[in-house]
Each structure stands twice: as C-alpha cells, then as structure tokens.
Design an enzyme around this catalytic site. Structure first.
Site, PDB file in Angstrom:
ATOM      1  N   CYS A 139       0.817  -1.221   0.000  1.00  0.00           N
ATOM      2  CA  CYS A 139       0.000   0.000   0.000  1.00  0.00           C
ATOM      3  C   CYS A 139       0.852   1.274   0.000  1.00  0.00           C
ATOM      4  CB  CYS A 139      -0.943   0.010   1.192  1.00  0.00           C
ATOM      5  SG  CYS A 139      -2.090  -1.368   1.182  1.00  0.00           S
ATOM      6  N   HIS A 193      -3.310   7.543   2.335  1.00  0.00           N
ATOM      7  CA  HIS A 193      -3.667   6.237   1.776  1.00  0.00           C
ATOM      8  C   HIS A 193      -5.115   5.948   2.147  1.00  0.00           C
ATOM      9  CE1 HIS A 193      -3.844   2.091   0.810  1.00  0.00           C
ATOM     10  NE2 HIS A 193      -3.628   1.631   2.032  1.00  0.00           N
ATOM     11  N   ASN A 221      -9.867   0.034  -0.584  1.00  0.00           N
ATOM     12  CA  ASN A 221      -8.404   0.080  -0.521  1.00  0.00           C
ATOM     13  C   ASN A 221      -7.838  -0.493  -1.822  1.00  0.00           C
ATOM     14  OD1 ASN A 221      -5.690  -0.202  -0.006  1.00  0.00           O
ATOM     15  ND2 ASN A 221      -5.954  -1.070   2.047  1.00  0.00           N
TER      16      ASN A 221
END
Ligand code: ACO
Length: 330
Positions: free
Chosen positions: A120, A257, A287
């Site tokens: 990520c 994020h 996500n």
C-alpha cells in the site's frame, strides 16, 4: 545558463490520470455473498463500493489507461518520458514487469522502466525513487504509476479482508525543473520512507513463486494493523513537517492512503489537520493499495480542490510494514 544561487532541481507534477474498472461491487452485493452488512462495512471502514477488473483486464491494462490520461494532461507522449516506475503488488506475470509492458504500450522507446513493490506504500516509495532520479539530474521526465488488481488476491470467504479492497490505477507525470531551494518551490519538497520487517505475520499474502508457486491470498490481523497504522503514519508525516519547517496549519490538503476512513480520521486528528483539508475517496473505491494515493489526488484535482501552488501532504502505510510521506507543492 547560470543558475541562481541555491538553485536546486525539483520534481514538479505536470500531469495526473486515473482509471477505475467499470464493474462495481457494492456493500449490498457483498451482503448477498457473505455474512456481512452495509452497516458493518460502512461503520468500520467508510467503504461503500469498490471497482473490480473485468476478466480480460490485467494490472498493465489499468496502468496503461491511467498512464495515457496522465500523459494527455501533461501534453506529452510516451517518447517524452525517460523514467517509468510502476508500484504494484499484483503484476500480470512474475516477470517481466508491468512497467516494461506499459513502456511498450505507450510508445516509450528510451529510458528505463521497472516495478517497485511496497504494497500500500508503493506509490510513495515510487514517487520518492523518481524524485531521487530527477533531482540528481540523470533523468528529465518520470511517469509514476500505482496499479493494482487486489481482487485477485482476495479470499472471498474471508469477510475480514475481502470487503476492504478494490482494483484501480492512477498515474503522475513529473518533470525536473529548477527551483530556489525553499518551500515556496513547486514540486516534491521532502519525502521520507520507513520499513520494519518484524511485522510480517500481521499482514501478508500466503503464496508466492518461491514458496507455494501460487499467487496466494491476503491474510491480516486487522485490529493490530489498525493500531500500528496511526502511530506509523503520524510519525512519518511529522518527519516531513520537521524537515521542511512546516506545520499542519500550512497544509492545503492531506491526501492519505485510502484504506479505512477511521484510520484517516484518527491520523488527521492526531496530526491536528483540520477535517476540511482531508481528501477522502475510500468510500468510492475501497483500498486499492498502491493506486490509492494517486486515485485520491486525481479525484481532488479533477473536482478543483487541489490548485497550483497548494501544499499537499501524501502518506501511506502497508504490508512489510512499509510506510512513508511526501510533501509536495502543486
Ligand atoms: N462483516 C461483519 N462482521 C465482520 C466482518 C464483516 N465484513 N469482518 C469481521 N467481522 C466481525 C468479526 O468476526 C468479529 O466478530 P466477533 O466479535 O463475533 O468475533 C467482529 O466483526 C469484530 O472484528 P474485528 O476484526 O475486531 O473488527 P474491527 O473493529 O477491528 O474492524 C477492520 C475490522 C475493519 C479490518 C479493522 O480492524 C481495520 O480496518 N483494520 C485496518 C486494516 C486495514 O485497513 N488493512 C489494509 C491494509 S494495511 C493498510 O492499508 C493500512
């Protein structure tokens, strides 16, 4: 040409582009597949829907769409780029890289293209790497892409993970331009990366070429990740503030994020960043790992929130653990 005293090279953002697959999987759709509910997912994560790649789409397909959009915004073609980095954890093949496939697709005939894997945090790692190349003077224009098809790493029977992730890609074009060496410059002003390999068991994929010869599925201790994420994010964002003598007050936008709305809110609160400065798009794509920060950026650029001259803090945290932050003047 004589440069002014204290002149430095800065990596200035000159184009952004994004691509989300057409198919949408809503929380209501998940209710039909699993023992879950829209209320649980919304309250725990803020996610309402995610995009899922079509059967014939690969990560390189998504990355190429985003790359073309970013190049168009910059008014450039593939041949104008001499550095291409794709941040991904879900490559089409074990090799060659997604980056070399995108390189061929956009007609980039020179320079260098490679993948970078930091899950990520991948986009922040790739942006920081590109910034080193550009500010060293070895390369002139970089295309940095975050692209993922996380839906193919999910165990669709594990409700603790499969509701969280989605597919997507976004790309940024950066150009080396002279700056005055102050925080008034446009471009990447500072970037900070960290990792700590001791946390493997909290977030990993249980497969790979040298272990199981399969791609594997995501395994996660969600509560543990949550607790550490806020600490790690605030630590690295504070490092970026300290390195530039800036504070939360100076920021125009905080683009974190997009993993979970609660992590975003808790981090912003701990950092004293006003809620109206926080860009939150997690509801609309879940996500998307390395694609999440540039997807959020592209959304905030497209709707006119981020304007030239704005000071923007980017951050991410993910598997490894890896985490990082970059402060950019638009
Ligand atoms: N629907 C309904 N119930 C669920 C679901 C679901 N999809 N998933 C788990 N539950 C249940 C659990 O089984 C548990 O039930 P029990 O009490 O009967 O045992 C209950 O909900 C609570 O489970 P927890 O895991 O403790 O729930 P928590 O409040 O911690 O929320 C979540 C889980 C959303 C995963 C949270 O821990 C989180 O967001 N963690 C961060 C993880 C993350 O974002 N990872 C992404 C990668 S890393 C990164 O990008 C930063």
């Amino acid at each position: 040409m004589t440069r002014p005293q204290n002149a430095v090279l800065r990596s200035v953002v000159i184009g952004l582009g994004s691509y989300l697959p057409k198919r949408i999987l809503s929380n209501a759709d998940l209710e039909k597949m699993l023992d879950t509910s829209d209320a649980w997912i919304t309250q725990r994560t803020g996610i309402k829907l995610r995009h899922i790649a079509a059967d014939d789409e690969r990560t390189s397909t998504l990355a190429t769409h985003a790359a073309r959009a970013a190049l168009a915004e910059a008014g450039l073609e593939g041949k104008d780029i001499d550095l291409l980095i794709v941040a991904t954890t879900t490559p089409d093949y074990t090799f060659p890289s997604v980056a070399t496939q995108v390189q061929a697709a956009i007609g980039m005939t020179g320079g260098v293209a490679f993948d970078l894997q930091a899950v990520c945090s991948g986009f922040i790692f790739a942006l920081t790497t590109a910034d080193k190349f550009l500010t060293a003077g070895s390369h002139k224009r970089a295309l940095v892409i975050g692209a993922e098809i996380f839906s193919r790493l999910l165990d669709w029977k594990d409700r603790g993970t499969c509701v969280l992730f989605g597919d997507g890609a976004a790309a940024m074009v950066l150009e080396a331009q002279p700056g005055g060496g102050t925080t008034a410059d446009r471009g990447v002003l500072t970037a900070h990366l960290r990792s700590d390999g001791r946390h493997f068991s909290k977030l990993y994929v249980d497969g790979g070429p040298s272990s199981t010869q399969t791609a594997g599925h995501i395994r996660m201790e969600g509560r543990e990740v949550f607790k550490l994420a806020v600490t790690m994010i605030t630590d690295v964002v504070e490092a970026a503030f300290a390195a530039t003598g800036t504070t939360a007050e100076d920021l125009d936008w905080f683009v974190p994020h997009q993993a979970n709305a609660r992590i975003i809110d808790a981090s912003a609160e701990k950092l004293n960043i006003a809620p109206q400065k926080v860009v939150k798009t997690v509801a609309f794509h879940g996500n998307t790992s390395a694609a999440s920060v540039p997807l959020a950026l592209a959304a905030a650029r497209a709707d006119g929130r981020i304007k030239p001259g704005d000071l923007v803090m980017l951050e991410a945290m993910g598997g490894g653990f890896t985490w990082g932050a970059a402060l950019v003047r638009w």
